[in-house]
Design an enzyme around this catalytic site. Structure first.
Site, short mmCIF file in Angstrom:
data_model
loop_
_atom_site.label_atom_id
_atom_site.label_comp_id
_atom_site.label_asym_id
_atom_site.label_seq_id
_atom_site.Cartn_x
_atom_site.Cartn_y
_atom_site.Cartn_z
N HIS A 241 0.90 -1.29 0.17
CA HIS A 241 -0.05 0.07 -0.10
C HIS A 241 0.90 1.30 -0.11
O HIS A 241 2.03 1.24 0.56
CB HIS A 241 -1.12 -0.21 1.08
CG HIS A 241 -2.06 0.88 1.26
ND1 HIS A 241 -2.07 2.37 1.42
CD2 HIS A 241 -3.36 0.80 0.78
CE1 HIS A 241 -3.21 2.86 1.26
NE2 HIS A 241 -3.97 1.97 1.01
N ASP B 286 -7.58 -4.44 -0.43
CA ASP B 286 -8.55 -4.92 -1.93
C ASP B 286 -8.36 -6.31 -2.04
O ASP B 286 -9.29 -6.62 -2.61
CB ASP B 286 -7.69 -4.02 -2.74
CG ASP B 286 -7.87 -2.25 -2.75
OD1 ASP B 286 -8.75 -2.04 -2.36
OD2 ASP B 286 -6.83 -1.74 -2.77
#
Length: 248
Positions: free
Chosen positions: A140, A197
């Site tokens: 991320h 995600d």
């Protein structure tokens, strides 16, 4: 209204009659009923599934000044209505670099399955700096360690898969990639852990939500955050947004 729009668009796409909202149900229970119930059959959402979806939507509600949230604030700063500002946020989320991350995870997993499902081969490709393949759903930009949201979503994903007993080769590949990445020194050293995600894509897939509706689900979760941002900005009387332009 937005859960109703989302569910009705799905029903329209698959050719089933729409299901009206039920005010006796909570938010996620009502949404699941509108998505998956049929008029001639009684429907009761599985509490494990409803709880997982509830967590997922809550964790997506607000996440700093991301692309869509910043868009809502900038548009709203002109004193555009909430509806116009939220519409702008939805359009920002529509872009695949923002709202399409969990969809990209499933598409990657389907590609691995089509290639034979050898997770070790694709892990090696991800580590090869000369290979253009990118492992979606890992790491991320903001979190340099494990995404704190992902720890919660991982538990919810595990609960859903165990409860539903889903037999899906794509989800098996996902679990295989997760296990290998968490113990592979290359990924551990670079802190490339599965992110929100990755796990949200798994949950939506297990629930039977089509891939092309993942961004709709993202918008559904982010809506309360957008509204809160817009409301805060207007109540504080903040000036119109005008990013600085530096000419060279």
């Amino acid at each position: 209204k937005m859960p109703t729009f989302a569910a009705w668009s799905y029903k329209n796409k698959i050719g089933q009659p729409v299901i009206y909202p039920d005010n006796n149900l909570n938010y996620t229970g009502n949404f699941l009923k509108m998505m998956f119930a049929l008029p001639a059959e009684e429907y009761l959402a599985d509490p494990v599934v409803a709880a997982a979806l509830d967590k997922l939507l809550i964790l997506h509600a607000d996440h700093e000044q991301n692309c869509s949230t910043a868009t809502v604030r900038v548009v709203g700063s002109s004193h555009a209505s909430m509806y116009a500002s939220i519409s702008a946020g939805i359009n920002a989320l529509w872009g695949p670099l923002h709202g399409g991350a969990n969809q990209a995870v499933i598409e990657m997993l389907e590609g691995i399955k089509a290639d034979g499902g050898d997770t070790k081969k694709w892990m090696a490709k991800a580590k090869d700096k000369n290979d253009p393949f990118r492992l979606m759903g890992f790491g991320h930009r903001v979190y340099k360690n494990f995404d704190p949201r992902a720890k919660i979503i991982k538990k919810a994903a595990d609960d859903v898969l165990e409860k539903l007993g889903v037999n899906d080769p794509v989800l098996d590949i996902a679990k295989g990639l997760e296990e290998e990445a968490l113990k592979d020194q290359y990924f551990v050293d670079r802190k490339l852990y599965p992110n929100v995600d990755f796990y949200s894509g798994i949950i939506y897939r297990a629930l039977g939500i089509p891939t092309d509706m993942f961004t709709v689900m993202f918008a559904l979760g982010r809506l309360p955050g957008w509204i809160a941002q817009w409301k805060e900005m207007r109540e504080n009387g903040e000036p119109i947004g005008r990013p600085r332009q530096v000419y060279t």
